[in-house]
Design an enzyme around this catalytic site. Structure first.
Site, mmCIF file in Angstrom:
data_model
loop_
_atom_site.group_PDB
_atom_site.id
_atom_site.type_symbol
_atom_site.label_atom_id
_atom_site.label_comp_id
_atom_site.label_asym_id
_atom_site.label_seq_id
_atom_site.Cartn_x
_atom_site.Cartn_y
_atom_site.Cartn_z
ATOM 1 N N ARG A 201 -13.311 1.315 -4.262
ATOM 2 C CA ARG A 201 -12.634 1.142 -2.975
ATOM 3 C C ARG A 201 -11.797 2.375 -2.642
ATOM 4 N NH1 ARG A 201 -8.469 -0.922 0.153
ATOM 5 N NH2 ARG A 201 -9.197 -2.408 1.717
ATOM 6 N N CYS B 121 0.837 -1.200 0.000
ATOM 7 C CA CYS B 121 0.000 0.000 0.000
ATOM 8 C C CYS B 121 0.875 1.254 0.000
ATOM 9 C CB CYS B 121 -0.905 -0.002 1.229
ATOM 10 S SG CYS B 121 -2.044 1.385 1.304
#
Length: 479
Positions: free
Chosen positions: A395, A299
Site C-alpha cells: 500500500r 496518517c
C-alpha cells in the site's frame, strides 16, 4: 515556483441559503459506482481496526457500505464478503448446503465457517432434509450423520412465490425455511423467515438487485490476482484498489490489467489528491475515484514525506475532472464531525469514507481497552508499523525485504457504542446541513458548492467557547 493556497474542512463553511427543505424530508441516496446505489453516502475505511464483516453488515443495514480490509488472507477476506452477502436476502440463490452422509462435526464446521445455522441436506442435488443448529445443540456424538437428525418432511415451493404467499406458507406450516426446487426436486434457492423479518426491520438497508447487502473489499496492485477470483465468487459488489499513491505507474498498470481481466467488476481507484490523478485513474479503468492523501487522523504521510494536499482542496480539484468524465468521487479521510461530511458532499463528493469515527464503534475489529476509567478501542493507520507487518507493505510501495518506514501511527479512540445510533447522529447532521442550504437531495448538495473561507478566530467561534461543558453531546467533542 508553483505555490497555491489549499484548504482543509476546518477552513471553510457551507454558506446558508433560503430554504423550503425540511431536514426530515431530504433524500440521502447517492450513486456509489456504476449502478450501485447507497441510501446513506458513507463508507467505512478498509482498515484492519475499522472494517471486517461485522462492521460491513451493520453499516449496510443502515444504508451505507463497508470495505473489508486486505490485511487478511485472500480466503478469509472472501469468507467475510460471503458472510455479509448471506446476512440478508430475499431469495438465496446459492444456499449453503451439506450432503447426505456428512457427519455432525463436518456440519457444525460448515455452520461456524459460514455463519449459516440452517442447511438444506442434498442427495445428488435433490433436497431430502434440513438440519439446523437446534439439531446439533444437545447432540454429543460428532460422528453421527446428518441423516439421523435432520428434518425430513419438508415444505417446498416449485416456483418463486410473492412475499405475501411466502409469509402465508411460513405461517400455515410453522416453518422458518422454504426451499425452492425445480420439477425434479433439485434445490434452486431458499427463502427464510428471518430474512423477511430483517427486510422489515431495516427498510433503509443498502441492497443489491437480489436483496443482499452491498459490500466492498480492498485489493492491492500486487495481490489482486490472488484475491479477486474468490471475492467475486463470494458476491463482491465493488473492489477498491487500495494504495496511498494511486497516480503512480505500477498502480495504473495494475488497474488496466484488472479492468481487462474483470471487465464487469465495479472498481474504485485510489488514492489521489488532484484532478490529474483523478483523470489518470479514470483513463486506466476506475469506475469511481477515491481522494485523500494524508488527511487521516493517524496518517503521518504529509509530515514524513512533506507531500499532500489539504482535503477540501483535494476534493474540489479532483471533482472537476470526475464530473466532466461522469465518474463519482469518494472523499477519503479528514472527517471529524458530521459537518465535514456535508462539506465534502457540498464540494462535489458522492460519498465519504470514514476511519477514526468508526474505529470506536462496537462492531469495529479493534480491541477494547480501559484507560483512566474510560473505554477506548485501538486504532491504527494502515501505514503504521503494526499494519505494515500484518501485510500492508505494497500500500505504501515498500519493496520485499525493505525496512519499513511508517506513514502512520497506532493509538486509541473513545468507545462510541452501537453503529446504528451513531450513524443516525452523522446522517442527521447532514440532513440539517441540507435544510440550511435548501438542498433536497445529495445530488443537489453536490452541485451547491457555495462556501465561505473562515479565519482561525472564525473556527474558534464555530466551536463551543466561553463555557464549561457539563453534559457531553453524542455528536460533538472538541478534538
Amino acid at each position: 515556483m508553483e505555490l497555491r493556497e489549499a484548504l482543509s474542512y476546518d477552513d471553510v463553511l457551507l454558506a446558508p441559503s433560503y430554504s423550503e427543505v425540511l431536514p426530515s424530508d431530504v433524500d440521502l441516496r447517492t450513486v456509489l459506482v456504476r449502478d450501485i446505489e447507497l441510501n446513506l453516502p458513507i463508507l467505512s475505511s478498509a482498515m484492519d481496526t475499522v472494517t471486517e464483516d461485522r462492521m460491513a453488515i451493520a453499516l449496510a443495514l443502515s444504508g451505507g457500505a463497508g470495505v473489508i480490509h486486505r490485511n487478511l488472507s485472500p480466503e478469509i477476506q472472501a469468507q467475510q464478503v460471503s458472510k455479509v452477502k448471506r446476512f440478508l436476502n430475499w431469495i438465496i440463490d446459492n444456499p449453503v448446503t451439506v450432503n447426505i452422509g456428512a457427519t455432525l462435526a463436518e456440519t457444525r464446521r460448515t455452520m461456524d465457517e459460514t455463519g449459516v445455522t440452517g442447511l438444506p441436506v442434498l442427495d445428488a442435488g435433490k433436497v431430502v432434509g434440513i438440519i439446523t443448529i437446534r439439531d446439533l445443540r444437545f447432540n454429543e456424538n460428532p460422528e453421527m450423520l446428518v441423516d439421523d437428525v435432520m428434518t425430513r418432511d419438508l415444505v417446498v415451493e416449485t416456483s418463486i412465490p410473492t412475499e405475501k404467499a411466502a409469509l402465508a406458507k411460513f405461517d400455515k406450516h410453522r416453518i422458518e425455511k422454504l426451499p425452492l426446487v425445480d420439477v425434479g426436486g433439485r434445490l434452486t434457492g431458499l427463502i427464510t423467515v428471518r430474512d423477511m423479518e430483517k427486510h422489515r426491520d431495516y427498510p433503509s438497508a443498502a441492497l443489491d438487485s437480489s436483496g443482499s447487502l452491498i459490500v466492498g473489499a480492498a485489493i492491492g496492485p500486487r495481490d489482486w490476482p490472488a484475491r479477486l477470483p474468490g471475492l467475486i465468487a463470494s458476491g463482491l459488489d465493488f473492489a477498491v484498489l487500495d494504495t496511498a499513491h494511486g497516480a503512480s505507474l505500477n498502480v495504473l498498470k495494475s488497474l488496466e490489467k484488472i479492468r481487462k481481466k474483470f471487465g464487469n467488476l465495479s472498481i474504485v481507484g485510489g488514492n489521489v489528491a488532484d484532478g490529474d490523478g483523478a483523470r489518470r485513474m479514470i483513463e486506466a479503468g476506475a469506475d469511481a475515484v477515491k481522494v485523500g492523501v494524508g488527511p487521516g487522523s493517524i496518517c503521518t504521510t504529509r509530515v514524513v514525506t512533506g507531500v499532500g494536499v489539504p482535503q477540501f482542496t483535494a476534493v474540489a480539484d479532483a471533482v472537476e475532472v470526475c464530473d466532466a468524465m461522469r465518474v463519482p468521487l469518494i472523499a477519503d479521510g479528514g472527517v471529524k464531525y458530521s459537518g465535514d461530511i456535508a462539506k465534502a458532499i457540498g464540494a462535489g463528493a458522492s460519498a465519504v469514507m470514514i476511519g477514526n469515527l468508526f474505529a470506536g464503534l462496537k462492531d469495529a475489529p479493534g480491541q477494547e481497552v480501559i484507560f483512566e476509567g474510560r473505554i477506548f478501542k485501538s486504532y491504527r493507520g494502515m501505514g503504521s508499523i503494526g499494519a505494515i507487518e500484518s501485510g500492508g507493505i505494497d500500500r505504501y510501495q515498500i519493496g520485499e525485504g525493505e525496512e519499513a518506514v511508517p506513514e502512520g501511527v497506532e493509538g486509541r479512540v473513545p468507545y462510541r457504542g452501537e453503529v446504528a445510533p451513531y450513524l443516525h447522529q452523522l446522517a442527521t447532521g447532514v440532513r440539517k446541513a441540507m435544510g440550511y442550504t435548501g438542498c433536497a437531495s445529495v445530488e443537489q448538495l453536490r452541485e451547491y458548492r457555495r462556501f465561505i473561507k473562515i479565519s482561525t478566530t472564525g473556527l474558534r467561534e464555530s466551536h463551543v467557547h466561553d463555557v464549561s461543558v457539563i453534559q457531553d453531546a453524542p455528536n460533538y467533542s472538541r478534538l
